[in-house]
Design an enzyme around this catalytic site. Structure first.
Site, mmCIF file in Angstrom:
data_model
loop_
_atom_site.group_PDB
_atom_site.id
_atom_site.type_symbol
_atom_site.label_atom_id
_atom_site.label_comp_id
_atom_site.label_asym_id
_atom_site.label_seq_id
_atom_site.Cartn_x
_atom_site.Cartn_y
_atom_site.Cartn_z
ATOM 1 N N GLY A 239 -5.088 -2.611 2.587
ATOM 2 C CA GLY A 239 -6.316 -2.156 1.943
ATOM 3 C C GLY A 239 -7.184 -1.196 2.727
ATOM 4 N N GLY A 290 -0.590 0.082 3.798
ATOM 5 C CA GLY A 290 0.279 1.069 3.163
ATOM 6 C C GLY A 290 -0.354 2.437 3.319
ATOM 7 N N TYR A 331 -6.459 7.078 -11.273
ATOM 8 C CA TYR A 331 -7.533 6.380 -10.527
ATOM 9 C C TYR A 331 -8.737 7.276 -10.283
ATOM 10 C CZ TYR A 331 -3.279 3.900 -9.089
ATOM 11 O OH TYR A 331 -2.082 3.256 -9.058
ATOM 12 N N CYS A 358 2.508 17.935 -20.973
ATOM 13 C CA CYS A 358 1.788 18.035 -22.252
ATOM 14 C C CYS A 358 0.841 16.866 -22.455
ATOM 15 C CB CYS A 358 2.783 18.154 -23.386
ATOM 16 S SG CYS A 358 3.698 19.679 -23.224
HETATM 17 N N1 LLP Z 1 -0.356 -5.888 0.337
HETATM 18 C C1 LLP Z 1 -0.337 -6.146 -0.981
HETATM 19 C C2 LLP Z 1 -0.065 -7.497 -1.425
HETATM 20 C C3 LLP Z 1 -0.597 -5.121 -1.903
HETATM 21 O O1 LLP Z 1 -0.596 -5.386 -3.198
HETATM 22 C C4 LLP Z 1 -0.855 -3.805 -1.450
HETATM 23 C C5 LLP Z 1 -1.106 -2.703 -2.386
HETATM 24 C C6 LLP Z 1 -0.829 -3.577 -0.058
HETATM 25 C C7 LLP Z 1 -0.589 -4.632 0.796
HETATM 26 C C8 LLP Z 1 -1.073 -2.222 0.525
HETATM 27 O O2 LLP Z 1 -2.362 -1.752 0.250
HETATM 28 P P1 LLP Z 1 -2.918 -0.444 0.989
HETATM 29 O O3 LLP Z 1 -2.990 -0.731 2.466
HETATM 30 O O4 LLP Z 1 -1.995 0.681 0.690
HETATM 31 O O5 LLP Z 1 -4.242 -0.230 0.385
HETATM 32 N N2 LLP Z 1 -1.341 3.066 -6.399
HETATM 33 C C9 LLP Z 1 -2.680 2.796 -5.962
HETATM 34 C C10 LLP Z 1 -2.707 1.700 -4.886
HETATM 35 C C11 LLP Z 1 -2.035 0.439 -5.320
HETATM 36 C C12 LLP Z 1 -2.051 -0.640 -4.252
HETATM 37 C C13 LLP Z 1 -1.207 -1.788 -4.629
HETATM 38 N N3 LLP Z 1 -1.122 -2.826 -3.642
HETATM 39 C C14 LLP Z 1 -3.309 4.094 -5.490
HETATM 40 O O6 LLP Z 1 -2.670 5.145 -5.513
HETATM 41 O O7 LLP Z 1 -4.494 4.110 -5.109
#
Ligand code: LLP
Length: 430
Positions: A239, A290, A331, A358
């Site tokens: 996150g 991530g 988003y 489109c």
């Molecule tokens: N752990 C779990 C259980 C998760 O569901 C996620 C992301 C992460 C870790 C990694 O989160 P991060 O560090 O990347 O924030 N497609 C969306 C983001 C979806 C995130 C889903 N879960 C976007 O482009 O903003």
């Protein structure tokens, strides 16, 4: 974007001019910087040094096997959400014993595959899933390592579509139910080994407060679960947000030193807030970044095809669309857009940068001031390394873009552009 900067009027990724990549490989094109990924991993790792920790990179952010291999070689583990992601990790040389498996809908095939590959832990998101994992493990004559994901009901103060830690979200088990769920699993699931507790409150958090609130709320629970079931880890999820507005390295070393983390949320601030609370637990701490790891390590290159001056707007029509990068429309994601060749003229104009799909929702930017660029010139959409290619699709029967990994002055095609034959593969006339 530490490794993306202008040099003599040209945008570079590390030592490679991006224009040369666009001309050679075509557009849309994703380009990643290995040095940036390595830098982010190393910095997060150092900030968690006081803890017995494991960084489990969230594969969904960018799952190219060259990216996974980079992280595996740094000693990272992986947070996976499907058998497919585990398959990728293994292909990349990653260690299944450093993989946690999240997600609310694991199928029997996925559970079996993960068990046979010897993953570190399943993060279960419902009691029904815990029982099912127990059943599958029993039938295979195996023991399944499990953790339970708690939904702490904390507002991550991020976009509604990427908030996960509120009671109305489908993720995890309600805070008040968790202890009973552990107790019932311990009593009635002989094929489970209870290994940990997990949480994740959302993505693109730009403030440390919700992380701290969630950690403080969950720590008494962790302590109790540790005392009762002897768990070995607590995963605090991912996150950590990135700064989408300050995407380029200014090239000024002093400036960069001072602003090494121009994130709204710095990794130092994050660690300083949570580590003192986590250290006394005496547990292995997992985190699942991530976006932080790869978001600012990637750009998407696109070519301007046409310009249209309408009654209400100026449209720059480019060759990348929402099928290549869906974040702006899904988003309201804001990505900085810059020309690959810095124009001599500093004039900017307000335009919509739109793709060929489109749909009216097919845009990369709206009402955005960008320098004057003509048809045939290239643009870079910055901070596109996370949830860019992994969310791309073949909508409008458009082939998936190619991906390049830059390492110093070397650029490797780490995924070839799809051909139309690739796109139609497996399709048959009735
Ligand atoms: N752990 C779990 C259980 C998760 O569901 C996620 C992301 C992460 C870790 C990694 O989160 P991060 O560090 O990347 O924030 N497609 C969306 C983001 C979806 C995130 C889903 N879960 C976007 O482009 O903003």
């Amino acid at each position: 974007m530490h490794s993306f900067r202008y040099h003599q009027g040209q945008l570079f990724a590390e030592n490679v001019p991006l224009q040369s990549l666009a001309e050679k490989h075509g557009t849309p094109l994703y380009v990643y910087s290995k040095a940036t990924i390595t830098g982010h991993f190393t910095r997060l790792d150092a900030s968690l040094a006081k803890l017995n920790h494991l960084i489990c990179y969230a594969v969904k952010a960018n799952s190219n096997i060259a990216v996974l291999s980079t992280i595996a070689k740094l000693g990272g583990g992986f947070d996976i959400v499907s058998a497919g992601e585990l398959y990728r990790v293994i292909k990349a040389g990653g260690d299944p014993a450093k993989c946690t498996f999240a997600g609310v809908g694991k199928t029997r095939d996925e559970i079996e595959y993960a068990l046979k590959q010897g993953i570190y832990c399943f993060n279960a998101e419902s009691e029904a899933e815990l029982h099912y994992i127990n059943q599958v493990a029993g039938e295979l004559g195996m023991k399944a390592p499990v953790a339970v994901r708690v939904n702490p009901n904390v507002d991550a103060k991020t976009h509604a579509k990427i908030t996960t830690g509120k009671s109305e979200n489908k993720f995890g088990i309600d805070f008040d139910q968790i202890l009973d769920v552990y107790a019932r699993a311990a009593a009635s699931c002989p094929h489970l080994v209870i290994k940990g507790l997990q949480m994740h409150i959302g993505s693109q958090l730009t403030n440390v407060a919700p992380f701290l609130e969630a950690v403080q709320k969950v720590i008494p629970l962790v302590t109790e679960v540790k005392a009762k079931y002897g768990i070995e880890f607590f995963s605090i999820g991912g996150g950590i947000g990135i700064n989408y507005k300050q995407s380029l390295d200014s090239g000024d070393a002093a400036w960069w030193q001072e602003n090494a983390e121009v994130h709204p949320l710095t990794v130092q601030a994050y660690a300083e807030a949570v580590v003192p609370h986590l250290e006394p637990l005496g547990l292995r701490i997992l985190c699942e970044p991530g976006r932080f790891m790869v978001g600012n390590a990637g750009v998407m290159l696109t070519k301007v095809l046409y310009e249209k001056r309408g009654a209400a707007k100026v449209f720059k029509i480019v060759d990348a669309g929402m099928n290549d990068l869906i974040r702006p429309t899904l988003y309201e994601g804001w990505h900085q857009i810059v020309p690959l060749k810095q124009p001599a003229d500093a004039t900017v104009e307000k335009v919509d940068v739109v793709g060929p799909i489109c749909e009216s929702g097919d845009f990369l930017a709206q009402n955005r001031e960008i320098p004057l660029v003509k048809a045939g010139e290239y643009l870079a959409v910055l901070s596109a390394g996370a949830y860019g290619f992994t969310m791309a699709s073949n909508y409008n029967t458009r082939p998936m873009p190619a991906e390049i990994l830059v390492d110093g002055d070397k650029a490797t095609v780490v995924r070839e552009r799809q051909t139309l034959e690739d796109v139609l593969k497996g399709e048959h006339l009735a």
